[in-house]
Design an enzyme around this catalytic site. Structure first.
Site, short mmCIF file in Angstrom:
data_model
loop_
_atom_site.label_atom_id
_atom_site.label_comp_id
_atom_site.label_asym_id
_atom_site.label_seq_id
_atom_site.Cartn_x
_atom_site.Cartn_y
_atom_site.Cartn_z
N VAL A 1 5.34 -0.95 2.73
CA VAL A 1 4.24 -0.91 3.51
C VAL A 1 3.22 -1.87 3.09
O VAL A 1 2.69 -1.80 1.97
CB VAL A 1 3.56 0.54 3.89
CG1 VAL A 1 2.44 0.62 4.91
CG2 VAL A 1 4.82 1.47 4.22
N ASP B 1 11.48 15.99 7.55
CA ASP B 1 11.20 15.72 6.30
C ASP B 1 9.90 15.96 6.02
O ASP B 1 9.23 14.87 5.66
CB ASP B 1 11.48 14.14 6.41
CG ASP B 1 11.69 13.66 4.58
OD1 ASP B 1 11.78 14.55 4.02
OD2 ASP B 1 11.53 12.49 4.36
N GLY C 1 12.21 4.51 -0.10
CA GLY C 1 13.48 3.83 -0.45
C GLY C 1 13.88 2.61 0.33
O GLY C 1 14.72 2.01 0.15
N SER C 2 13.35 2.71 1.90
CA SER C 2 14.15 1.59 2.70
C SER C 2 12.75 1.17 3.24
O SER C 2 12.90 0.64 4.31
CB SER C 2 14.75 2.64 3.49
OG SER C 2 13.95 3.76 4.25
N LYS D 1 5.01 -1.54 8.46
CA LYS D 1 6.18 -0.94 7.50
C LYS D 1 7.48 -1.88 7.70
O LYS D 1 8.05 -1.63 8.76
CB LYS D 1 6.28 0.39 8.05
CG LYS D 1 7.49 1.42 7.41
CD LYS D 1 7.53 2.65 8.00
CE LYS D 1 8.77 3.35 7.28
NZ LYS D 1 8.90 4.78 7.87
N ILE E 1 0.82 -1.32 0.21
CA ILE E 1 -0.10 -0.07 -0.14
C ILE E 1 0.91 1.32 -0.08
O ILE E 1 0.24 2.51 -0.28
CB ILE E 1 -0.94 -0.08 1.14
CG1 ILE E 1 0.03 -0.28 2.67
CG2 ILE E 1 -2.03 -0.98 1.05
CD1 ILE E 1 -1.14 0.07 3.70
N1 LIG Z 1 0.79 3.44 8.42
C1 LIG Z 1 0.75 3.70 7.41
N2 LIG Z 1 -0.53 3.54 6.64
C2 LIG Z 1 -0.91 3.64 5.32
N3 LIG Z 1 0.13 4.09 4.47
C3 LIG Z 1 1.26 4.20 4.93
C4 LIG Z 1 1.61 4.00 6.35
N4 LIG Z 1 3.03 4.42 6.55
C5 LIG Z 1 3.41 4.67 5.46
N5 LIG Z 1 2.43 4.73 4.36
C6 LIG Z 1 2.76 4.81 2.94
O1 LIG Z 1 3.97 4.34 2.49
C7 LIG Z 1 4.75 5.47 2.04
C8 LIG Z 1 6.27 5.22 2.53
O2 LIG Z 1 6.35 5.43 4.07
P1 LIG Z 1 7.34 6.23 4.80
O3 LIG Z 1 7.43 7.36 4.17
O4 LIG Z 1 7.29 5.96 6.12
O5 LIG Z 1 8.69 5.35 4.12
P2 LIG Z 1 10.45 5.93 4.04
O6 LIG Z 1 11.02 4.71 3.43
O7 LIG Z 1 10.78 6.74 4.92
O8 LIG Z 1 9.89 6.75 2.67
P3 LIG Z 1 10.86 7.86 2.06
O9 LIG Z 1 11.97 8.01 2.69
O10 LIG Z 1 10.94 7.63 0.75
O11 LIG Z 1 10.10 9.03 2.51
C9 LIG Z 1 4.04 6.76 2.64
O12 LIG Z 1 4.28 7.77 1.85
C10 LIG Z 1 2.68 6.36 2.71
O13 LIG Z 1 2.07 6.51 1.49
#
Ligand SMILES: Nc1ncnc2c1ncn2[C@@H]1O[C@H](COP(=O)(O)OP(=O)(O)OP(=O)(O)O)[C@@H](O)[C@H]1O
Length: 662
Positions: free
Chosen positions: A210, A329, A206-207, A226, A202
């Site tokens: 979800v 961020d 990058g790391s 996640k 969903i």
């Molecule tokens: N609890 C959640 N419920 C639904 N969707 C989620 C949730 N957590 C994250 N997502 C989705 O997954 C995406 C990526 O999550 P997140 O930003 O936490 O990851 P990340 O690896 O830190 O991303 P980036 O570093 O690329 O910003 C979010 O933009 C959101 O669309």
């Protein structure tokens, strides 16, 4: 996504599908300079995080007055040095970088100055590589050991098509990295959760990836997993520290209506769909704000509703700051909407404590150095650290991370109102940003000389200013422009924002003081290994009278004879009182308060076919868990989720982009 997407265009003249760099540029930045000092020290409590470049307040860097460059540079490699030169700021004409590099969503990295003195990784680079190619410098690190000479086994362990690097086994117990007060009773994903039948991703970054998951005991209880992935050149040790730090911060903040709740850090086994590793069990968001803005119907959303969203995000940021944490961020992708339409901040992957002593909120502000955040939302003082921009090092001054958040908030407000990001990046090589700076100075010179003065609440720019006209309200544009002041030293602070009369007057459909009640996962089972490698499964509820067995009662390791004699661990239980005589259980408390991880009393009866573990005895049925956002007698009712059109249905999975305004 390719670099070809990466051009700025006129907002209204380009189809959304062809452009948009909002998503493309809305990436965390990657620090990968040889001088980069990796400053994460994740596995220790806040007090062990060394202060960053602990400068006292210094004049923030000035923007160059001559901002003449050609096209912007599309670069994502950034220096993260701790240059704290006090040499005078020079105004120089800047040369854009040359190489255009496309990045995926997760090219991320924080670079802070907090590890200047103590990080044992200080000379290591951390670079995201979607192909997981190893480098000679990689070190073997399984569990918590690090042997620098040997190759990291993780580099040879890839996840089939996705090329995700896998952690060496055994996966380390998260409790080894968590402070005592948040150690967990159950650390195995499969003890208490199952993947949703649809098994769809969903969201991803990058790391991380979800996925929707469900409680093993009550299938209608849905959560998000996640799943965290190692990033390129990261040793397992660094991975564990990075992830545990993110969890500690997220968990610390998980008691506010505008923060996405993070419940647990668990070990995830390899399945057909996912590779082994660590993951967060989180509150499930319906979609992120980016996905909302992408919808064509977003343009028709009333301004009052957009302002409501903005205020909710701002409240979330204020809460973080009040806890001594800077998000660092902020962007629409990191704002989730709950099923009730409540905005909640997420992704604390590069967040940090901003006091020199995280436990003492009166201690000095810990400044940062280096490139962090996502270009459209990162202020100029951060962009100075972008190595590809070739700024003079004298411009690279330590900056206050709270000001970074304020700038991001301002750009989010502009994006909400204009339906596009205002410009790709706040550096002199971006024509959109140069125009904005010129407009800012013009407005001050021609219309409001006291615009930057504290307490000046005269209207901001109006129709004649490109990035102000859609506000249709000089007070709203004032707030956006003051937050996104290119000059850090005069930028609105969170206090300024909350004192602003226009901001105060924004009506929201969620009250800041709404009681925050969240549906916590049922934790019934814990599997752990004893020293001899036996996996012992037991019922958490029967062994943990408190929320966390590590705090008071450690789960006893039982002999096989004992297990055979009393498989359910019920034998020694005290004589139960007659059911009728028992008082009703206390009402379910919210997640606020003293870090109660598992409230056994909240555990509902095992209801259905999915039960794998005997029900907890003597636990009366509890009423249905309340919805996370109580919304009775609301003066204002918005329907944030009812946005027409469907350019995108899922959040970050979307590949389409929104263009930048120029
Ligand atoms: N609890 C959640 N419920 C639904 N969707 C989620 C949730 N957590 C994250 N997502 C989705 O997954 C995406 C990526 O999550 P997140 O930003 O936490 O990851 P990340 O690896 O830190 O991303 P980036 O570093 O690329 O910003 C979010 O933009 C959101 O669309």
């Amino acid at each position: 996504m390719t670099a070809s997407h990466n051009h700025s265009t006129k907002i209204s003249q380009q189809p959304i599908s062809s452009v948009s760099a909002l998503k493309f540029f809305g990436k965390k930045l990657l620090s990968s300079n040889h001088e980069h000092k990796l400053k994460k020290k994740a596995s220790v409590p806040p007090s062990f995080h060394s202060p960053s470049t602990n400068k006292t307040e210094s004049p923030s860097s000035k923007l160059p007055s001559s901002l003449k460059t050609s096209r912007r540079a599309n670069s994502f490699v950034h220096t993260t040095n701790n240059n704290s030169s006090s040499s005078p700021i020079s105004h120089k004409i800047l040369r854009p970088g040359s190489a255009g590099i496309s990045i995926s969503r997760g090219n991320r990295h924080s670079s802070t100055s907090r590890n200047a003195s103590n990080s044992k990784f200080s000379n290591e680079r951390m670079v995201y590589n979607p192909y997981g190619v190893s480098t000679p410098s990689t070190s073997l690190s399984s569990s918590s050991t690090t042997t620098k000479k040997d190759p990291d086994l993780g580099f040879y362990l890839h996840d089939g098509d996705s090329n995700i690097r896998m952690l060496p086994i055994p996966i380390v117990d998260p409790n080894e990295y968590l402070p005592d007060e948040i150690k967990e009773a159950s650390v195995q994903f499969s003890d208490n959760f199952v993947f949703d039948d649809e098994n769809k991703t969903i969201g991803w970054g990058g790391s991380c990836e979800v996925r929707k998951i469900r409680s093993k005991y009550r299938k209608k209880d849905v959560f998000a997993l996640k799943k965290l992935n190692m990033i390129y050149n990261e040793t397992p040790e660094k991975f564990y520290k990075r992830c545990s730090k993110e969890f500690i911060i997220a968990k610390h903040l998980s008691h506010h209506v505008h923060i996405t709740n993070t419940f647990l850090l668990v070990k995830v086994p390899t399945t057909v769909y996912i590779t082994r590793g660590w993951g967060f069990i989180m509150e499930l968001g319906l979609r992120d704000l980016f996905a909302m803005i992408q919808k064509s119907g977003w343009r028709n959303v009333a301004l009052v509703e957009k302002y409501c969203i903005f205020k909710q995000v701002a409240r979330g940021v204020k809460f973080c700051h009040d806890q001594g944490i800077a998000h660092r961020d902020l962007k629409p992708e990191n704002v989730l909407l709950s099923p009730e339409g409540v905005c909640k901040l997420t992704d604390f992957g590069i967040s940090d404590w901003y006091h020199t002593d995280p436990h003492d909120l009166s201690s000095p502000i810990k400044k940062c150095a280096g490139m962090i955040g996502s270009p459209p939302y990162a202020p100029p003082e951060v962009m100075y650290y972008d190595v590809k921009k070739h700024y003079g090092t004298e411009l690279q001054q330590p900056y206050d991370p709270r000001a970074l958040d304020c700038y991001g908030l301002g750009i989010i407000l502009m994006t909400l109102v204009n339906n596009v990001i205002p410009f790709l990046e706040s550096c002199s090589c971006d024509t959109g940003f140069r125009d904005y700076c010129d407009a800012y100075e013009n407005f001050i010179r021609l219309h409001n000389r006291g615009f930057r003065d504290r307490g000046n609440h005269r209207p901001g720019p109006g129709m004649e200013y490109h990035l102000a006209r859609n506000f249709k309200n000089g007070h709203a544009s004032r707030v956006a422009w003051r937050l996104a002041d290119p000059e850090a030293s005069t930028r609105y602070t969170m206090d300024d924002l909350f004192e602003d009369p226009w901001f105060q007057g924004i009506e929201t459909c969620v009250d800041a003081d709404d009681e925050f009640v969240c549906k916590k996962p049922i934790i019934k089972t814990t599997t752990y290994e004893n020293l001899r490698g036996f996996h012992i499964t037991t019922d958490v509820a029967t062994t943990t009278p408190t929320s966390n067995p590590f705090l008071k009662t450690r789960v006893p390791i039982r002999s096989m004879v004992d297990i055979a004699a009393h498989p359910s661990m019920m034998a020694p239980a005290p004589e139960p009182a007659p059911a009728a005589a028992q008082p009703p259980p206390p009402p379910a408390r919210s997640c606020a308060g003293a870090e109660v991880l598992f409230t056994v009393k909240e555990t509902p009866p095992i209801s259905d076919e999915t039960s794998a573990v005997p029900a907890t005895p003597a636990v009366p049925a509890t009423p249905a868990t309340p919805k996370s956002t109580p919304a009775p007698h609301r003066a204002v009712v918005h329907h944030h989720l009812n946005i027409t059109s469907s350019l995108v249905t899922s959040s970050s999975a979307a590949s389409s982009q929104i263009q930048a305004s120029t």
